[in-house]
Scaffold this active site. Structure first.
Site, PDB file in Angstrom:
ATOM      1  N   CYS B  77       0.633  -1.148  -0.024  1.00 48.37           N
ATOM      2  CA  CYS B  77      -0.046  -0.182  -0.053  1.00 48.37           C
ATOM      3  C   CYS B  77       0.920   1.402   0.053  1.00 48.37           C
ATOM      4  CB  CYS B  77      -1.022   0.013   1.127  1.00 48.37           C
ATOM      5  SG  CYS B  77      -1.941  -1.522   1.109  1.00 48.37           S
ATOM      6  N   CYS B 195     -13.824  -0.873   5.888  1.00 47.53           N
ATOM      7  CA  CYS B 195     -13.168  -1.566   5.087  1.00 47.53           C
ATOM      8  C   CYS B 195     -12.886  -0.708   3.772  1.00 47.53           C
ATOM      9  CB  CYS B 195     -13.282  -2.686   4.615  1.00 47.53           C
ATOM     10  SG  CYS B 195     -13.519  -3.856   6.139  1.00 47.53           S
ATOM     11  N   ILE B 198     -12.334  -1.440  -3.088  1.00 46.35           N
ATOM     12  CA  ILE B 198     -11.535  -1.855  -4.054  1.00 46.35           C
ATOM     13  C   ILE B 198     -11.659  -0.618  -5.259  1.00 46.35           C
ATOM     14  CG2 ILE B 198     -11.075  -3.070  -6.158  1.00 46.35           C
ATOM     15  CD1 ILE B 198     -11.327  -5.701  -4.056  1.00 46.35           C
ATOM     16  N   HIS B 317      -9.480   2.849  -2.718  1.00 47.19           N
ATOM     17  CA  HIS B 317      -7.877   2.506  -2.237  1.00 47.19           C
ATOM     18  C   HIS B 317      -7.151   1.563  -3.576  1.00 47.19           C
ATOM     19  CE1 HIS B 317      -4.018   1.563  -0.527  1.00 47.19           C
ATOM     20  NE2 HIS B 317      -4.520   0.511   0.169  1.00 47.19           N
TER      21      HIS B 317
END
Lengths: 374, 374
Positions: B77, B195, B198, B317
């Site tokens: 990341c 969370c 994507i 992300h």
């Protein structure tokens, strides 16, 4: 430039499906660190193409190599030499004192990202994988310069002959021109024995500032370039301009020329690659690379041996590891540690790797490094 | 350090399956180059995790960016911030004059290398993918410090509230604590809205030497570290030690402390991540990160807003792009260009990304950079 190679190491290269990438890295890095003057490592550059995220950290923390900057780099087949290049530059610039360069690829079980027909990349969609791309370069070269299929085969014969004496190489059986030409056709005119085999392997080098003592292996220069625009209208065969521009810059930075080079490890992923590359490196005039093979100029025992290790064609080509295996071979040659395949009085060695290619450019990346025994 | 950010750019972040990675890169790079004082680029570092080999060269040659050194870097990341860090260091060291840092990830169709049960990696084999890893960190933190599920949810509420005003963010709907807790359970105690989603996206920054003029955005410091050894016996929650060690080094190099920071973009891939990170960055004492949320300290309008962009939780992300999107947000904030989500009088901004983790270590890599408007 102000950098010396104080240790190198490699794993065995070949199909090793039972080994974890960690184990390949450990073998290479342990050997390099054991040789290094100072095994206190300040930063790590690791080259891989298809390695999973964290492949570097995953392997290296078991050796106590944690906390320091670790950067994974990718430049296709030049990923290992890119790691080497960045490591050498960081030592030269004084950013870090001792830098470890590592390359690793586990291709027998981790080749998922390869060019494939479902890819979003034009090469994948068109079926223009690397063997096809090199085959197009070969047929263009043959049309331009009259290169024969036998000339192409001679690259394979020479490099397989060298690998007989390299006990870390994947393929150690010698082959004749007839055998090379009779092997299965992959992408006309390139037969199976003219294509590098898929391999698992790792290689490593430690870079530090030179001490100014005798018999050090110093990096005289290292240059990294990416390819310029290239298509069918370009004047030279694919790859020639990138490698020659990179080599010219490396020679200029080192203050030497092609005739000063005693031994070469270059990117022979396919036989045509070595022919184009030896010309681009200035060992032969453009269009005359085959003469180097016909005369034995680039065979061990000749004046400028090329790929004494067996090259990618015989040592195997675990993508990210290849560049550092080339560096290791040149270091062994310059030290006089190359055994039966030793090049006499080798003092200056050249490493060249070209990674690529992407449709429209002349190779993704090329690194040329000149090493010297002081 | 002797580096300034003279241009930034990003694509829209979100699910964009119809866009080629090239198109994402073009949008980000074109915007950054249009802003840069000098768009003559000497070298490029591109961060990606799952990008195919040559993803950098493939996109950039269409913009005329060929010939120069191009290096793809990976640090999970933190890949985008690793590209930024290397670019800033190269300008500081005088290796290159103008360096482009790019990050890109196309996750909707190129997530093949992700952790999976057939993997050779212990995380994949054990099912310990990133949501599970962060969930374990969350339950340990809850056991140690009495953090409630509502505290965790408040991170999501804050960052979704910020993203309402960011027209490049993936998720722009505000959510309540109850909505966050009622969303689908992913890895207990982390629900879906805790969370990061994507996403596909790209981001870029141009680094050059500062001119010494007013209102420049300069890099006061940038530090990259990899994680030390970590397991269940370690004193702190997973990730804390790596981020705090990196932050301490960045503060020390910049000669400032946590109270000098006006605005933060940090790694909130999961809600627990922001809580641990804000403590590691020194905004709260260890174990007291939830207070920052309960008091509004880190909400836009409060004294030290964290993730005014919406963070990874709301902006999305796309792994390799995230770090440079964080840099872009901080640059916009320091310039006063952040619109409705502008942090008043922002002069010093902090970017933090943690990549990882690999079993046995405290994160693969962490970058902390401190930026300042002169």
């Amino acid at each position: 430039m102000n950098a010396a190679v104080t240790g190198v190491g490699t794993s065995f290269f070949g199909k090793q499906p039972d080994l974890h990438p960690n184990e390949l890295v450990w073998r290479a890095v342990a050997e390099a660190l054991a040789e290094a003057d100072d095994p206190t490592i300040d930063a790590i550059y690791l080259g891989t193409v298809f390695g999973s995220p964290g492949v570097a950290q995953r392997a290296l923390h078991h050796m106590g190599l944690t906390g320091i900057p670790i950067i994974t780099v990718e430049n296709a087949c030049a990923s290992g030499t890119t790691a080497f290049h960045e490591a050498a530059k960081m030592v030269e610039l004084g950013r870090f004192e001792n830098v470890l360069a590592v390359g690793v690829e586990k291709m027998t079980d981790n080749f998922a990202g390869a060019i494939h027909p479902e890819s979003t990349d034009p090469e994948g969609r068109s079926g223009l994988a690397l063997p096809s791309l090199y085959a197009l370069a070969a047929t263009r070269y043959q049309a331009l310069y009259g290169l024969t299929d036998e000339d192409l085969a001679r690259v394979s014969v020479k490099n397989h002959g060298h690998a007989v004496h390299n006990d870390r190489a994947q393929h150690r059986t010698p082959h004749t021109v007839d055998e090379v030409l009779a092997s299965r056709m992959i992408a006309d005119p390139l037969t199976l024995l003219q294509c590098c085999p898929i391999a698992d392997g790792a290689a490593a080098a430690v870079l530090s500032a030179p001490k100014g003592s005798a018999d050090e292996i110093v990096v005289r220069s290292s240059v990294l370039k990416s390819g310029g625009l290239w298509d069918y209208r370009s004047e030279h065969v694919w790859g020639f301009e990138l490698v020659s521009a990179t080599a010219r810059a490396a020679y200029e930075a080192a203050g030497i020329g092609p005739t000063d080079v005693d031994v070469v490890e270059c990117h022979d992923a396919f036989t045509i690659g070595e022919i184009v590359t030896t010309e681009a490196l200035g060992l032969a005039h453009e269009g005359e690379g085959a003469l180097l093979l016909r005369t034995g100029h680039t065979t061990v025992g000749g004046p400028q041996p090329v790929n004494p290790s067996g090259g990618l064609l015989s040592r195997g080509h675990p993508l990210g590891a290849t560049g550092l295996a080339q560096v290791a071979e040149i270091v062994w040659q310059l030290r006089g540690d190359a055994g039966v395949r030793q090049v006499d009085d080798a003092r200056i060695g050249l490493v060249e790797t070209m990674g690529g290619g992407v449709a429209g450019i002349d190779g993704n990346a090329c690194v040329v490094a000149l090493l010297e025994r002081t």
